[in-house]
Design a protein around this motif. Structure first.
Motif, short mmCIF file in Angstrom:
data_model
loop_
_atom_site.label_atom_id
_atom_site.label_comp_id
_atom_site.label_asym_id
_atom_site.label_seq_id
_atom_site.Cartn_x
_atom_site.Cartn_y
_atom_site.Cartn_z
N ILE A 46 -74.67 -65.05 27.08
CA ILE A 46 -75.40 -65.14 28.34
C ILE A 46 -74.64 -66.12 29.23
O ILE A 46 -74.17 -67.15 28.74
CB ILE A 46 -76.84 -65.63 28.13
N GLY A 47 -74.54 -65.83 30.52
CA GLY A 47 -73.84 -66.73 31.42
C GLY A 47 -74.52 -66.83 32.77
O GLY A 47 -75.10 -65.86 33.25
N LEU A 48 -74.45 -68.01 33.35
CA LEU A 48 -74.95 -68.26 34.70
C LEU A 48 -73.84 -68.92 35.50
O LEU A 48 -73.10 -69.76 34.97
CB LEU A 48 -76.17 -69.17 34.67
N MET A 49 -73.74 -68.57 36.78
CA MET A 49 -72.72 -69.13 37.64
C MET A 49 -73.28 -69.30 39.04
O MET A 49 -74.02 -68.43 39.53
CB MET A 49 -71.50 -68.20 37.68
N VAL A 50 -72.93 -70.42 39.67
CA VAL A 50 -73.26 -70.63 41.07
C VAL A 50 -72.03 -71.23 41.76
O VAL A 50 -71.36 -72.09 41.20
CB VAL A 50 -74.52 -71.53 41.26
N SER A 51 -71.72 -70.70 42.94
CA SER A 51 -70.58 -71.22 43.69
C SER A 51 -70.96 -71.39 45.15
O SER A 51 -71.81 -70.68 45.67
CB SER A 51 -69.36 -70.30 43.57
#
Length: 169
Positions: A46-51
């Protein structure tokens, strides 16, 4: 099985925010009938990313990114990234670019279990990446030429590398 959802929006002028989530499921079942070797393993990630990418001036933009991943059995550290693009000459499209980022790579199923050669005891790769470069573009009528030069520095611990041997792995 790969699944990814991404949402992009502009909270203020000249800014772009991306939020993404992913869920991946890997299952490998392999068998060498001659040597009676192989493996049957699964893994869920599972992965989460914010940019946040911001055009700070007409000539300078910056980006900050944070990523957090989980392999179901354990948590992976937060992976930060900071990068920039600085236009030095608009006419010649001369751009200085750079980035600094943490590196973390969990061994995949083949790294750990492939027969022959996998190692179930592999540690994750951890390190630091950086780069600084320049790129330019020249146009004459219908011809465009692009040039670039980038210097980089990577400091990686527990680097996972497959080295050729007489057996081919």
């Amino acid at each position: 099985l790969y699944n990814k959802a991404q949402y992009r929006f502009q909270p203020v002028k000249n800014a772009l925010v991306k939020v993404a989530a992913n869920f991946n499921f890997y299952h490998v079942q392999t068998r060498d009938t001659v040597n009676q070797t192989g493996y049957d393993q699964s893994r869920r990630e599972i992965g989460l990313m914010v940019s946040w990418q911001q055009q700070l001036t007409n000539l300078f933009s910056a980006m900050v990114l944070l990523r957090k991943d989980w392999v179901i059995e354990f948590s992976i550290p937060v992976i930060p990234y900071l990068g920039f693009d600085w236009t030095l000459n608009r006419k010649r499209k001369l751009i200085l670019h750079g980035k600094v980022a943490r590196n973390y790579h969990e061994p995949d199923l083949n790294d750990r279990f492939w027969q022959p050669g996998g190692n179930p005891a592999l540690l994750p790769e951890e390190g630091f990446n950086s780069e600084l470069g320049v790129k330019a573009s020249l146009s004459r009528k219908k011809l465009e030429s692009r040039f670039g030069l980038t210097a980089f520095y990577n400091d990686i611990n527990n680097w996972i590398i497959w080295i050729p041997s007489p057996m081919g792995y």
